[in-house]
Motif scaffolding. Sequence first.
Motif: not given
Length: 400
Positions: A325-338
């Motif tokens: 949950s932590f790892i995929l949350t970081i990936i998801g937030a990093s990809l979609s924050a822009r």
Amino acid sequence: MKVIKNKRLWLKLRKTARAIKKVISPVASVMAFFNPFRYIKRMDRYIIGKFIGTYIYSIILIISISIVFDVNENLAKFTTNHAPLRAIVFDYYANFVPYFANLFSPLFVFIAVIFFTSKLAGNSEIIAMLACGMSFKRLLRPYMISAALISILNFTLGAYVIPKGTVIRHDFESLYKNNKKKTSASNVQLQVGKGVIAYIQQYDDVSKTGYGFSLDKFENKKLVSHMTANVIKYDTISDNRYQWRAVNYKIRTLKGMREQIKTGAEIDTMIMMEPMDLVFSKGQQETFTSPELLRYISKQKDRGSSNVVQYEVEYHKRIASCFASFILTIIGASLSARKRKGGMGLYLGIGMALSFSYILLQTVSSTFAINADTPPVLAAWIPNLLYFAIAYYCYKKAPN
């Protein structure tokens, strides 16, 4: 005179209040430091609400679709085998939903993060947060809090709640879906204690009865006792987990050159084995809670059994999957924050692909442990190690 007395009383009260304040102040400071709500601001509550709400919505949506497909696939079997409606709803689907929701939780987390973060970025809300001087690291705080809540929930369900429901679901499937469980075993030999070897020629798990039983006890590599019985039955109503009844038994006790023989029709005896030690069915490790898995693994290792790898993988996978949950949350937030012109479609597709590949890698790494002698701990953590590297790269490339 009355004014002076009131003044003295007021001074005493103020002095007492100061003394109490000196005692309470350090305790209050420590409590304030460890108070979790101290670190949660209005913006954090806003993002946590969006995260958890989207996560629950995605679970309801995808599991509802899964139930529709499952009903369509198994309706003929339920009808043919005359499955009661109550059993279908409460025994099968009531345990079907939490099992698959927990299994695909990394997918739901990723979808939730991609979906609502892309929406925040599209509305320029993330741009406003970063423009106010907030770092991307600080922006991730509510994401990590939400991931921690989901991880705790997933671990509690996977380690203690879902295994009990899996037993009920497997029983239903064996009755009404023709997924017959293995209910017999032949030529079973196992070490039930130090220097104690049990052998059963044929065992029937339905009646909890074994045929052609023998029990050998060794001391200093010498046989000191040999017991045989035509039939051995497990006592299901006894308070003792290891209570058995031997029928038509014979016990030979060896003392040097002497031999004592005792025979009888029936005898109650305690043998350190249970029915689940004799019959191994597919997916049995999923029916044990985590404490039961640890006890079972320890017991099987003491007996010298090699059939514990899948149980060790299951135990470590339950812990490792919580960190997904932590790892995929970081990936998801990093990809979609822009904020991008193309919208969220591309990154939602990337998120789905990464989530499914993570689940696939979990299955493949488990196979490595069972068939390729990979250490179970390493096999359970391989997906997390690989995706942690991806998460670190995405985090470094995220907007600041």
